[in-house]
Design an enzyme around this catalytic site. Structure first.
Site, short mmCIF file in Angstrom:
data_model
loop_
_atom_site.label_atom_id
_atom_site.label_comp_id
_atom_site.label_asym_id
_atom_site.label_seq_id
_atom_site.Cartn_x
_atom_site.Cartn_y
_atom_site.Cartn_z
N HIS A 1 -18.86 -20.41 4.69
CA HIS A 1 -17.64 -20.18 5.65
C HIS A 1 -18.25 -19.25 6.79
CE1 HIS A 1 -13.66 -19.19 6.70
NE2 HIS A 1 -13.71 -17.93 6.50
N ALA B 1 -3.94 -4.45 -0.33
CA ALA B 1 -2.47 -4.60 0.41
C ALA B 1 -2.20 -4.29 1.92
CB ALA B 1 -1.69 -3.18 -0.37
N ASN C 1 -14.81 -11.30 3.14
CA ASN C 1 -16.06 -11.72 3.70
C ASN C 1 -17.11 -10.70 3.42
OD1 ASN C 1 -15.42 -14.43 4.90
ND2 ASN C 1 -13.86 -13.49 6.26
C1 LMR Z 1 -11.08 -16.59 8.96
O1 LMR Z 1 -11.76 -17.39 9.06
O2 LMR Z 1 -9.98 -16.37 9.46
C2 LMR Z 1 -11.43 -15.31 7.96
O3 LMR Z 1 -12.65 -15.54 7.32
C3 LMR Z 1 -11.53 -14.16 8.69
C4 LMR Z 1 -12.34 -14.11 9.80
O4 LMR Z 1 -12.63 -12.84 10.16
O5 LMR Z 1 -12.96 -15.01 10.34
#
Ligand code: LMR
Length: 313
Positions: A179, A12, A124
């Site tokens: 990512h 949340a 992440n």
């Molecule tokens: C993002 O890309 O904004 C997310 O994965 C958060 C981060 O800490 O980068």
């Protein structure tokens, strides 16, 4: 009798609140905003604030704050933001040790109360966390995705639009791979309403935009002291909406690869079609030799974090 969809938001915090606001505003269903017992009142307070917001805006979604997993029983969609965001100076991968037990706990509870939900992981390090979620739940690969590609592509879209002096609406982009800072912006697939971006933006500018996209999350962490939440939440809701409304949208998403693009037993961002059955198709696009090399580098980074997760079993 038709019933409203139930959307569980696990966590949340900043993204959880924004997710709840968007889901309710779009009336995609009723929301359970879940957090751990120590943060139950915070979740309840946020939920109440958002319900009162609905009285002004005119949406009727019910929003319930909770720390009781039984409230998630039968959820149609789960969006998971549980865990700790990074701080300036940290990489996403630095969060693996702290977020791994949290994801495992979420997965084992979700397996009990809503094993059939369509699940979107945001926590992440994304690709490793979504890998672990699927492993613990044993969910079919069509039902578990990671949100990253929509966000990374949106960042690329914005930077290209600003550089070309055109509307973001006319820019189409694709970012593949993990990512992380090795993600692969596929410039060959990026167009401004069909016009290849290379015809409108100089090479050096494109290289700088690629670099900025790769570090897009870190740029915001450096500025705010914590992770982004508006664009990540909107990106996840686009994926949830594609599933709930059977929209058949083609969205870059982290999905379980079983040979596609030459990779197996790994989660990584690729273009997929999301509809009422979940991930209905993984779309294989032609990559140049350079893009294949970049994808390989990105896959190696993702694999190294997944290996850490596997060893911690
Ligand atoms: C993002 O890309 O904004 C997310 O994965 C958060 C981060 O800490 O980068």
């Amino acid at each position: 009798m038709p019933t409203r969809k139930k959307i569980g938001l696990i966590g949340a915090g900043n993204i959880g609140g924004e997710l709840a606001r968007l889901v309710a505003n779009k009336e995609l269903g009723d929301v359970v905003l879940f957090d751990i017992a120590a943060k139950e009142n915070f979740a309840k307070g946020k939920a109440l604030d958002l319900e009162q917001n609905g009285a002004v805006l005119g949406y009727d979604s019910h929003i319930k704050g909770s720390s009781n997993w039984d409230d998630l029983k039968g959820a149609d969609v789960l969006i998971i933001t549980a865990g700790v965001p990074r701080k300036p100076g940290q990489s996403r991968d630095d969060l693996v040790a702290i977020n791994l037990p949290i994801i495992r706990d979420v997965a084992s509870n979700a397996k009990r109360v809503c094993p059939d939900a369509f699940v979107i992981v945001i926590s992440n390090p994304l690709d490793a966390m979504v890998y672990e979620y699927k492993r613990v739940v044993g969910a079919p690969k069509e039902k578990v995705v990671g949100m990253a590609g929509v966000l990374d592509s949106a960042r690329l879209q914005l930077f290209l639009a600003r550089e070309a002096g055109v509307s973001v609406k006319d820019v189409r982009t694709t970012v593949l791979g993990g990512h992380g800072d090795d993600m692969v912006p596929v410039l060959g697939s990026c167009t401004i309403n069909g016009v290849p971006v290379g015809q409108l933006i100089a090479k050096e500018k494109l290289a700088a935009i690629v670099d900025r996209t790769r570090k897009g999350g870190g740029e915001i962490v450096g500025l705010m002291g914590t992770s982004a939440y508006y664009a990540p939440a909107t990106s996840a809701v686009a994926m949830a909406e594609a599933y709930l409304l059977d929209q058949k949208r083609l969205l870059p998403s982290a999905v379980y690869l079983d040979g596609e693009y030459g990779y197996k037993d790994i989660f990584m961002g690729v273009p997929v079609i999301i509809g009422g059955k979940g991930v209905e198709k993984i779309v294989q696009i032609e990559l140049t030799a350079d893009e294949k090399v970049m994808l390989e580098k990105s896959a190696k980074s993702v694999q190294s974090v997944i290996d850490v997760v596997k060893k911690a079993s």
